[in-house]
Design a protein around this motif. Structure first.
Motif, mmCIF file in Angstrom:
data_model
loop_
_atom_site.group_PDB
_atom_site.id
_atom_site.type_symbol
_atom_site.label_atom_id
_atom_site.label_comp_id
_atom_site.label_asym_id
_atom_site.label_seq_id
_atom_site.Cartn_x
_atom_site.Cartn_y
_atom_site.Cartn_z
ATOM 1 N N HIS A 102 10.075 -22.194 7.385
ATOM 2 C CA HIS A 102 8.907 -21.941 8.229
ATOM 3 C C HIS A 102 7.600 -22.073 7.443
ATOM 4 O O HIS A 102 6.585 -22.518 7.990
ATOM 5 N N ILE A 103 7.619 -21.688 6.171
ATOM 6 C CA ILE A 103 6.422 -21.830 5.347
ATOM 7 C C ILE A 103 6.071 -23.306 5.178
ATOM 8 O O ILE A 103 4.910 -23.706 5.313
ATOM 9 N N LYS A 104 7.057 -24.110 4.905
ATOM 10 C CA LYS A 104 6.817 -25.547 4.721
ATOM 11 C C LYS A 104 6.270 -26.177 5.997
ATOM 12 O O LYS A 104 5.355 -27.007 5.947
ATOM 13 N N GLU A 105 6.791 -25.760 7.134
ATOM 14 C CA GLU A 105 6.386 -26.341 8.414
ATOM 15 C C GLU A 105 5.031 -25.841 8.873
ATOM 16 O O GLU A 105 4.201 -26.618 9.366
ATOM 17 N N SER A 106 4.759 -24.550 8.739
ATOM 18 C CA SER A 106 3.588 -23.943 9.376
ATOM 19 C C SER A 106 2.436 -23.643 8.425
ATOM 20 O O SER A 106 1.285 -23.576 8.860
ATOM 21 N N VAL A 107 2.719 -23.431 7.153
ATOM 22 C CA VAL A 107 1.673 -23.116 6.177
ATOM 23 C C VAL A 107 1.410 -24.300 5.265
ATOM 24 O O VAL A 107 0.264 -24.686 5.027
ATOM 25 N N GLY A 108 2.480 -24.890 4.774
ATOM 26 C CA GLY A 108 2.388 -26.030 3.866
ATOM 27 C C GLY A 108 2.715 -25.631 2.441
ATOM 28 O O GLY A 108 2.283 -24.586 1.955
ATOM 29 N N ILE A 109 3.505 -26.447 1.768
ATOM 30 C CA ILE A 109 3.853 -26.249 0.361
ATOM 31 C C ILE A 109 3.315 -27.432 -0.424
ATOM 32 O O ILE A 109 3.599 -28.589 -0.095
ATOM 33 N N VAL A 110 2.517 -27.162 -1.446
ATOM 34 C CA VAL A 110 1.868 -28.238 -2.195
ATOM 35 C C VAL A 110 2.584 -28.552 -3.503
ATOM 36 O O VAL A 110 2.399 -29.637 -4.069
ATOM 37 N N GLU A 111 3.394 -27.617 -4.003
ATOM 38 C CA GLU A 111 4.074 -27.853 -5.282
ATOM 39 C C GLU A 111 5.282 -26.942 -5.373
ATOM 40 O O GLU A 111 5.304 -25.848 -4.805
ATOM 41 N N ALA A 112 6.307 -27.411 -6.096
ATOM 42 C CA ALA A 112 7.509 -26.615 -6.314
ATOM 43 C C ALA A 112 7.957 -26.766 -7.763
ATOM 44 O O ALA A 112 7.807 -27.838 -8.365
ATOM 45 N N ARG A 113 8.502 -25.700 -8.315
ATOM 46 C CA ARG A 113 9.049 -25.728 -9.672
ATOM 47 C C ARG A 113 10.378 -24.987 -9.695
ATOM 48 O O ARG A 113 10.549 -23.966 -9.025
ATOM 49 N N VAL A 114 11.321 -25.498 -10.476
ATOM 50 C CA VAL A 114 12.615 -24.855 -10.659
ATOM 51 C C VAL A 114 12.478 -23.836 -11.788
ATOM 52 O O VAL A 114 11.897 -24.127 -12.842
ATOM 53 N N ILE A 115 12.988 -22.622 -11.581
ATOM 54 C CA ILE A 115 12.885 -21.586 -12.600
ATOM 55 C C ILE A 115 13.768 -21.940 -13.802
ATOM 56 O O ILE A 115 14.969 -22.186 -13.657
ATOM 57 N N ASP A 116 13.163 -21.978 -14.956
ATOM 58 C CA ASP A 116 13.885 -22.178 -16.208
ATOM 59 C C ASP A 116 14.421 -20.823 -16.663
ATOM 60 O O ASP A 116 13.699 -19.997 -17.215
ATOM 61 N N GLU A 117 15.701 -20.582 -16.415
ATOM 62 C CA GLU A 117 16.282 -19.276 -16.708
ATOM 63 C C GLU A 117 16.490 -19.027 -18.195
ATOM 64 O O GLU A 117 16.776 -17.889 -18.604
ATOM 65 N N GLN A 118 16.331 -20.053 -19.011
ATOM 66 C CA GLN A 118 16.391 -19.835 -20.450
ATOM 67 C C GLN A 118 15.162 -19.060 -20.933
ATOM 68 O O GLN A 118 15.201 -18.381 -21.950
ATOM 69 N N VAL A 119 14.071 -19.188 -20.168
ATOM 70 C CA VAL A 119 12.812 -18.534 -20.524
ATOM 71 C C VAL A 119 12.515 -17.370 -19.602
ATOM 72 O O VAL A 119 12.106 -16.287 -20.032
ATOM 73 N N ASN A 120 12.713 -17.585 -18.303
ATOM 74 C CA ASN A 120 12.314 -16.612 -17.279
ATOM 75 C C ASN A 120 13.536 -15.882 -16.718
ATOM 76 O O ASN A 120 13.955 -16.097 -15.593
ATOM 77 N N ARG A 121 14.092 -15.046 -17.554
ATOM 78 C CA ARG A 121 15.219 -14.217 -17.146
ATOM 79 C C ARG A 121 15.138 -12.903 -17.899
ATOM 80 O O ARG A 121 14.834 -12.865 -19.094
ATOM 81 N N LEU A 122 15.403 -11.807 -17.180
ATOM 82 C CA LEU A 122 15.336 -10.482 -17.775
ATOM 83 C C LEU A 122 16.165 -10.426 -19.057
ATOM 84 O O LEU A 122 17.346 -10.788 -19.051
ATOM 85 N N PRO A 123 15.578 -9.994 -20.175
ATOM 86 C CA PRO A 123 16.336 -9.916 -21.432
ATOM 87 C C PRO A 123 17.611 -9.090 -21.285
ATOM 88 O O PRO A 123 17.668 -8.101 -20.558
#
Length: 286
Positions: A102-123
């Motif tokens: 619904h966000i993509k359809e009604s608000v719009g998404i301008v960019e997407a990134r895949v989470i790098d879990e090697q960096v962005n993961r709870l220690p």
């Protein structure tokens, strides 16, 4: 410095410590963050409702707000974890499983990134594969909101067009009949929220006070058919009477005054639940 906002949505409920753990992770990243709840009462595994509740809410929060939405029946599989940037400069951290439809359809998404879990993961959470809401999403969302990482540091760029989307049917008008879907329920009160925009009624000359023939079907099986008044508010109907109205998202809703339309007629939501509306000739309510 302006307080940054993190808004959480899950299907976890509040009967155990899961949501509290997500709050704790976010505040451990930066105790000055404002951590808020959108809802934690999404029906279990109901990606569609998770998508709709984001659409219902996102536009009313300030720019820069980070939403963390976890309705994740595929946790532990190869589904992607992403952070998207909306056209209104907000961020949504979520599994890529249709929650962004619904966000993509009604608000719009301008960019997407895949989470790098090697960096962005709870220690020290590397051996846990069933609580990404805490270990990946809340942690990444809080780091982004707090400025610990930039959006570019979330992970590699991902094509917006490749994001998973659920089927959406647009409301239509043909031969004096407006046709749409019952997208969601106003759960506490049992009102039906359709995907029919108020502008469609304006375009075809439906006015407040008009009597409208309403038909509801599920997989082409008739569930309900009646004449209902189109009113400005519930005060335009008597206690226990049905009414058509414009809801808070500028869509057409169906309700019973001080009753539950959904419970009364056992109506649910989704692509198989269709509603059609036409003017009832020769009838107009004052």
């Amino acid at each position: 410095m302006r307080k940054q906002h993190v808004v959480l949505q899950t299907d976890f409920g509040l009967s155990d410590g899961a949501v509290s753990a997500m709050n704790g992770v976010a505040l451990s990243v930066d105790s000055s963050l404002g951590v808020y709840n959108l809802t934690h009462e999404i029906p279990q595994h109901n990606i569609w409702e998770g998508s709709y509740r984001l659409f219902q809410t996102v536009n009313y929060w300030p720019e820069g707000t980070v939403f963390v939405s976890v309705v994740d029946p595929g946790v532990g599989t190869d589904r992607l974890s992403v952070v998207v940037k909306t056209a209104n400069n907000q961020y949504i951290v979520t599994p890529d499983n249709g929650t962004l439809t619904h966000i993509k359809e009604s608000v719009g998404i301008v960019e997407a990134r895949v989470i790098d879990e090697q960096v962005n993961r709870l220690p020290n959470s590397g051996e846990s594969y069933t609580f990404h809401g805490r270990d990946v999403y809340a942690y990444t969302g809080a780091r982004l909101a707090a400025g610990v990482i930039s959006y570019e540091q979330v992970g590699p760029s991902y094509e917006v067009d490749k994001l998973v989307a659920l089927p959406l049917t647009k409301a239509s008008y043909e031969d004096d009949v407006v046709t749409g879907n019952i997208d969601i329920l106003d759960v506490r009160f049992g009102n039906l929220w359709t995907n029919i925009a108020r502008d469609i009624f304006k375009e075809i000359g439906i006015s407040y006070g008009d009597a409208l023939e309403v038909t509801i079907e599920n997989n082409r099986r008739h569930i309900y058919k009646n004449i209902i008044k189109f009113g400005r508010s519930f005060a335009d109907s008597r206690l226990g009477e049905p009414i058509l109205f414009v809801n808070s998202l500028d869509k057409i809703g169906v309700a019973i005054n001080q009753g539950s339309f959904a419970k009364a007629y056992h109506i649910e939501t989704g692509s198989n639940w269709k509603i059609s509306i036409r003017k009832a000739k020769g009838i107009h309510y004052n």
